[in-house]
Design a protein around this motif. Structure first.
Motif, PDB file in Angstrom:
ATOM      1  N   ASP A 168      28.564  52.573  24.606  1.00  0.00           N
ATOM      2  CA  ASP A 168      28.448  53.865  25.293  1.00  0.00           C
ATOM      3  C   ASP A 168      29.443  53.888  26.438  1.00  0.00           C
ATOM      4  OD1 ASP A 168      25.988  54.661  23.945  1.00  0.00           O
ATOM      5  OD2 ASP A 168      24.995  53.171  25.232  1.00  0.00           O
ATOM      6  N   GLY A 169      29.709  55.100  26.894  1.00  0.00           N
ATOM      7  CA  GLY A 169      30.459  55.265  28.135  1.00  0.00           C
ATOM      8  C   GLY A 169      31.933  54.960  27.988  1.00  0.00           C
ATOM      9  N   GLN A 170      32.640  55.157  29.082  1.00  0.00           N
ATOM     10  CA  GLN A 170      34.083  54.980  29.104  1.00  0.00           C
ATOM     11  C   GLN A 170      34.452  53.539  29.413  1.00  0.00           C
ATOM     12  OE1 GLN A 170      36.592  57.079  28.276  1.00  0.00           O
ATOM     13  NE2 GLN A 170      34.779  58.130  27.481  1.00  0.00           N
ATOM     14  N   PRO A 171      35.462  53.010  28.708  1.00  0.00           N
ATOM     15  CA  PRO A 171      35.931  51.670  29.039  1.00  0.00           C
ATOM     16  C   PRO A 171      36.497  51.603  30.463  1.00  0.00           C
ATOM     17  CG  PRO A 171      37.120  52.551  27.125  1.00  0.00           C
ATOM     18  CD  PRO A 171      36.187  53.614  27.581  1.00  0.00           C
ATOM     19  N   VAL A 172      36.297  50.502  31.110  1.00  0.00           N
ATOM     20  CA  VAL A 172      36.916  50.237  32.411  1.00  0.00           C
ATOM     21  C   VAL A 172      38.166  49.398  32.132  1.00  0.00           C
ATOM     22  CG1 VAL A 172      36.518  49.290  34.721  1.00  0.00           C
ATOM     23  CG2 VAL A 172      34.576  50.129  33.353  1.00  0.00           C
ATOM     24  N   PRO A 173      39.292  49.705  32.758  1.00  0.00           N
ATOM     25  CA  PRO A 173      40.480  48.889  32.471  1.00  0.00           C
ATOM     26  C   PRO A 173      40.244  47.419  32.844  1.00  0.00           C
ATOM     27  CG  PRO A 173      41.058  50.837  33.761  1.00  0.00           C
ATOM     28  CD  PRO A 173      39.564  50.764  33.730  1.00  0.00           C
ATOM     29  N   PRO A 174      40.772  46.518  32.037  1.00  0.00           N
ATOM     30  CA  PRO A 174      40.672  45.100  32.398  1.00  0.00           C
ATOM     31  C   PRO A 174      41.335  44.851  33.752  1.00  0.00           C
ATOM     32  CG  PRO A 174      41.682  45.359  30.227  1.00  0.00           C
ATOM     33  CD  PRO A 174      41.521  46.727  30.793  1.00  0.00           C
ATOM     34  N   MET A 175      40.881  43.864  34.459  1.00  0.00           N
ATOM     35  CA  MET A 175      41.503  43.530  35.734  1.00  0.00           C
ATOM     36  C   MET A 175      42.983  43.205  35.538  1.00  0.00           C
ATOM     37  SD  MET A 175      38.393  41.466  37.617  1.00  0.00           S
ATOM     38  CE  MET A 175      39.229  41.366  39.201  1.00  0.00           C
ATOM     39  N   ALA A 176      43.311  42.570  34.400  1.00  0.00           N
ATOM     40  CA  ALA A 176      44.721  42.243  34.131  1.00  0.00           C
ATOM     41  C   ALA A 176      45.578  43.505  34.086  1.00  0.00           C
ATOM     42  CB  ALA A 176      44.851  41.478  32.818  1.00  0.00           C
ATOM     43  N   ALA A 177      44.989  44.621  33.650  1.00  0.00           N
ATOM     44  CA  ALA A 177      45.747  45.864  33.568  1.00  0.00           C
ATOM     45  C   ALA A 177      45.854  46.539  34.933  1.00  0.00           C
ATOM     46  CB  ALA A 177      45.095  46.812  32.562  1.00  0.00           C
ATOM     47  N   LEU A 178      44.926  46.230  35.831  1.00  0.00           N
ATOM     48  CA  LEU A 178      44.923  46.836  37.170  1.00  0.00           C
ATOM     49  C   LEU A 178      45.702  45.987  38.177  1.00  0.00           C
ATOM     50  CD1 LEU A 178      41.108  47.722  37.279  1.00  0.00           C
ATOM     51  CD2 LEU A 178      42.995  49.360  37.002  1.00  0.00           C
ATOM     52  N   ASP A 179      46.059  44.788  37.754  1.00  0.00           N
ATOM     53  CA  ASP A 179      46.661  43.801  38.652  1.00  0.00           C
ATOM     54  C   ASP A 179      48.145  44.095  38.869  1.00  0.00           C
ATOM     55  OD1 ASP A 179      47.308  41.358  39.961  1.00  0.00           O
ATOM     56  OD2 ASP A 179      47.700  40.383  38.030  1.00  0.00           O
ATOM     57  N   SER A 180      48.525  44.376  40.097  1.00  0.00           N
ATOM     58  CA  SER A 180      49.956  44.548  40.373  1.00  0.00           C
ATOM     59  C   SER A 180      50.514  43.388  41.186  1.00  0.00           C
ATOM     60  CB  SER A 180      50.185  45.864  41.119  1.00  0.00           C
ATOM     61  OG  SER A 180      49.422  45.850  42.323  1.00  0.00           O
ATOM     62  N   ALA A 181      49.626  42.526  41.674  1.00  0.00           N
ATOM     63  CA  ALA A 181      50.067  41.463  42.583  1.00  0.00           C
ATOM     64  C   ALA A 181      50.391  40.156  41.849  1.00  0.00           C
ATOM     65  CB  ALA A 181      48.982  41.200  43.624  1.00  0.00           C
ATOM     66  N   GLY A 182      49.968  40.059  40.580  1.00  0.00           N
ATOM     67  CA  GLY A 182      50.172  38.798  39.864  1.00  0.00           C
ATOM     68  C   GLY A 182      49.043  37.823  40.117  1.00  0.00           C
ATOM     69  N   SER A 183      47.816  38.333  40.080  1.00  0.00           N
ATOM     70  CA  SER A 183      46.654  37.491  40.382  1.00  0.00           C
ATOM     71  C   SER A 183      45.856  37.095  39.148  1.00  0.00           C
ATOM     72  CB  SER A 183      45.668  38.233  41.301  1.00  0.00           C
ATOM     73  OG  SER A 183      46.316  38.965  42.287  1.00  0.00           O
ATOM     74  N   VAL A 184      46.069  37.790  38.016  1.00  0.00           N
ATOM     75  CA  VAL A 184      45.091  37.666  36.926  1.00  0.00           C
ATOM     76  C   VAL A 184      45.643  36.902  35.722  1.00  0.00           C
ATOM     77  CG1 VAL A 184      43.605  38.925  35.310  1.00  0.00           C
ATOM     78  CG2 VAL A 184      43.993  39.835  37.615  1.00  0.00           C
ATOM     79  N   ILE A 185      44.908  35.883  35.301  1.00  0.00           N
ATOM     80  CA  ILE A 185      45.134  35.252  33.993  1.00  0.00           C
ATOM     81  C   ILE A 185      44.067  35.804  33.061  1.00  0.00           C
ATOM     82  CG2 ILE A 185      45.210  33.101  32.682  1.00  0.00           C
ATOM     83  CD1 ILE A 185      46.091  31.660  35.212  1.00  0.00           C
ATOM     84  N   TYR A 186      44.524  36.358  31.952  1.00  0.00           N
ATOM     85  CA  TYR A 186      43.609  37.027  31.023  1.00  0.00           C
ATOM     86  C   TYR A 186      43.269  36.082  29.869  1.00  0.00           C
ATOM     87  CZ  TYR A 186      41.740  40.872  28.177  1.00  0.00           C
ATOM     88  OH  TYR A 186      40.926  41.711  27.443  1.00  0.00           O
TER      89      TYR A 186
END
Lengths: 443, 443
Positions: free
Chosen positions: B226-244
């Motif tokens: 149900d409901g709308q997907p939330v973007p993965p943190m990797a997709a929201l990351d502009s600083a280079g913080s996320v390993i997916y």
């Protein structure tokens, strides 16, 4: 792997370096890669893999419904494995190791087995893993990655037992404890040497007395070309000192990533301690790879079933090829280096993938490149496998994944490079280059 | 995982415990196992695996001779992987993560990715991995196995960003450093909760500022009902913080043991640092598993090619099944626990495999056994996933690998057990058991 600035810090680095050299000189002959031959991979076409899977399914169908079997093949699996019975049977039949399913863990290649054992057996900061010098990079690398200290046994392999006893004593005086001895008794990587039965027995006695667990790695034991097999240390072990590491990478193929470790019946006489170690290894595996792919396990199982749990017949064509390759390499070494007898030496291994060549000069990463650029052959400095500078004047030659023509040309090219190096050294020293035409003359 | 004597020390121990319970009460319904459904495994019959292998062979044949392709499938492979292009395409298409092959490492399941990242990012004794509490056992277990310290974020998940900032500050004052935040933002295991977009953005800001690497584990993101997907943190990351971290265990099947990790384009703005991290992770992998089985990789690749690099259609039947199962479970919870409204609470997850149930009493390993013996249902104490006693009155219910009838019967049986426990507690306290017939009445 501290203490030797020349040594690349890992298998990945070494492979990267060699791949880079190979990539830059794609026509160079590689005597560096210790890979199995690809000559018989047509026995593992996708259709053969399917046949093996189906063979395993049929075998497993005695234990449950088709749905159960599919689930066991595709769902999360038991951490310790699914095909321990068949692997145990093969180890018993082919390698003389009395393995039983309850002591065997199926691993994601032998490398995982090694990493698990080193981490589990050396948990304390003062715990030490003893290794021969040189030794397999995967062992020192796995220890490094787990923060396990490594100490090289001094001297060459003449009296390993005395060397272990001496080193363990030295460590004890430093407040440290030798917990593990990693060793490849049959056709060692990188040297090709075999530890004879008397030495194995002596080693076992020392290790039992000192409570040092022997990690016996045996990837090459099935590849003997001459002489009588020496029993594995696991088969000679009565004290409960030996963990036997095995792999299907050389017998079947590397890409399956299926290996195993077999614990002794007791750990130094203590059955409960062995069971606890089994639990700890299983637990550690659950945090690294959860379980070994059952699809890969089922392919191995199917092939084992097809071969009646013995891979002797399966590997025979490879054994014959490797024997011929070794003979070709030895003959060519004899020819090329005849004029340098006494200056260049090498061993004559009865099996395995490698031999080692002693040189009168230092052979480093620069030499690899020069040899590839100017002579079109890539070889492996023994220093890449060493923990000190003692191996700087040796190289490892692999004869497993090349053909006779490549071996002949590769050894000739190496001869030319070596002759040139000796000539340069002698010219620099003002000595007449009497022997220096050897390599060129045989090319 | 110190500090909670009730918690079994590992996934293996938990699974052993649950398997033992399941083995002793084979007719009990398990709402404990967080496994994917086996209902659609017939799409992965051996013949389908062969078809996938052949499809990959055909794709790869554009890059070399048949012999080259066979060698790439069967020989030792590149440590970082063979099918990064296809995985990148699928991650981009399905999960909105802009992955590129040069930043992606194919791992032996996601568990290996997790173990590699924790060890590589927390090398020093003062380095700390932050986790939610409760959290996935595989994360805390992998940290433990690598000797990496774990600190649980305090409070519940209302303001994770503030909690991270606070905890990182506390650690700094102790001379320690928060290096990593492990999190399952979508349909968390064990709780089922989703971190909303505002919270993800806030978390990313704090982590970038504090140079904490986010390990975003997303096994359940494809299973939204149900409901709308939330973007993965990797997709929201502009600083280079996320390993997916990603896995094919839930979308295809667990037994393939294929997962991946994708590094950010830069590590906190530093491209060289990202490349160094890639090298280090690759090196560490070479010492654990050498490379991920190319046969397993080729099967994944073939299935991805057949599905045009999107698994949305492939998972749709499972999504529908899981949605129905969740609805069945929620309906049955509503029915069974209506008389206990205010006493028993649970969440209504929009996806994933799990929900969590709050109880008015402690639910421990003994309760698991009692519930299985007396009521024929097996559930998972949330305490098994906890780093302190805060989760002692919760359980996790999985609806992924059971059918509607099992869910209905299992929840009713659980209701009866819970009613009995409440009745006992009230009797002991001298209170009239007004609500205590709830479970029995709904059975």
């Amino acid at each position: 792997m501290q203490g030797n600035s020349m040594q690349p810090s890992s298998q990945a680095t070494v492979m990267n370096f060699l791949n880079e050299v190979a990539g830059r000189f794609p026509t160079a002959i590689s005597l560096a890669a210790g890979r199995p031959t690809e000559r018989f991979f047509d026995r593992l076409q996708p259709s053969a893999l399917l046949r093996a899977l189906s063979r395993y399914e049929q075998y497993a169908s005695g234990r449950g419904t088709k749905r159960d079997v599919m689930a066991s093949l595709l769902q999360y699996g038991r951490t310790a494995g699914m095909i321990e019975e068949l692997i145990s049977a093969q180890l018993s039949r082919d390698e003389g190791v009395v393995a039983t399913p309850d002591r065997l863990i199926v691993t994601a290649g032998c490398q995982e087995a090694l990493a698990l054992c080193l981490a589990a057996l050396c948990p304390e900061p003062g715990d030490v893993a003893l290794v021969c010098n040189p030794t397999y990079i995967g062992a020192t690398g796995a220890a490094d990655a787990s923060g396990v200290a490594i100490v090289a046994l001094p001297g060459n392999d003449d009296d390993l037992a005395a060397s272990v006893a001496h080193t363990a004593g030295e460590l004890r005086r430093q407040g440290r404890t030798a917990r593990v001895l990693y060793v490849i008794p049959d056709f060692d990587n990188p040297t090709g040497r075999v530890i004879d039965e008397a030495q194995r027995v002596a080693l076992l006695a020392v290790c039992a007395q000192q409570r040092i667990v022997v990690l016996e790695d045996n990837p090459y034991g099935m590849f003997r070309y001459d002489g009588q097999p020496v029993p594995p240390m696991a088969a000679l072990d009565s004290a409960g000192s030996v963990i036997y590491l095995s792999t299907y990478s050389k017998t079947l193929c590397p890409a399956l990533r299926v290996g195993s470790l077999t614990l002794p019946q007791t750990l130094f006489g203590d059955r409960t301690a062995r069971m606890q170690l089994f639990e700890e290894l299983t637990q550690r595996k659950s945090f690294l790879t959860v379980n070994t792919s059952q699809i890969a396990q089922a392919i191995v199982a199917g092939l084992l079933l097809e071969q009646d749990c013995s891979l002797r017949k399966w590997v025979q064509p490879a054994v014959d090829l490797y024997r011929d390759n070794r003979d070709t390499m030895l003959r060519q070494l004899d020819r090329v280096f005849a004029p340098l007898a006494g200056t260049i030496g090498w061993n004559r291994p009865d099996g395995g993938f490698f031999l080692s060549l002693d040189l009168p000069f230092r052979f480093d990463a620069e030499a690899v490149t020069a040899c590839a650029v100017e002579h079109g052959v890539i070889v492996m400095p023994m220093a890449f496998f060493a923990l000190d500078a003692s191996q700087d004047r040796r190289i490892r030659l692999a004869f497993s994944s090349v053909d006779a023509a490549q071996i002949a040309a590769g050894v000739s090219a190496l001869g030319a490079y070596i002759a040139q190096r000796i000539e340069q050294a002698e010219a620099a020293a003002g000595v007449a280059p009497a022997l220096a035409t050897a390599g060129a003359g045989s090319a």
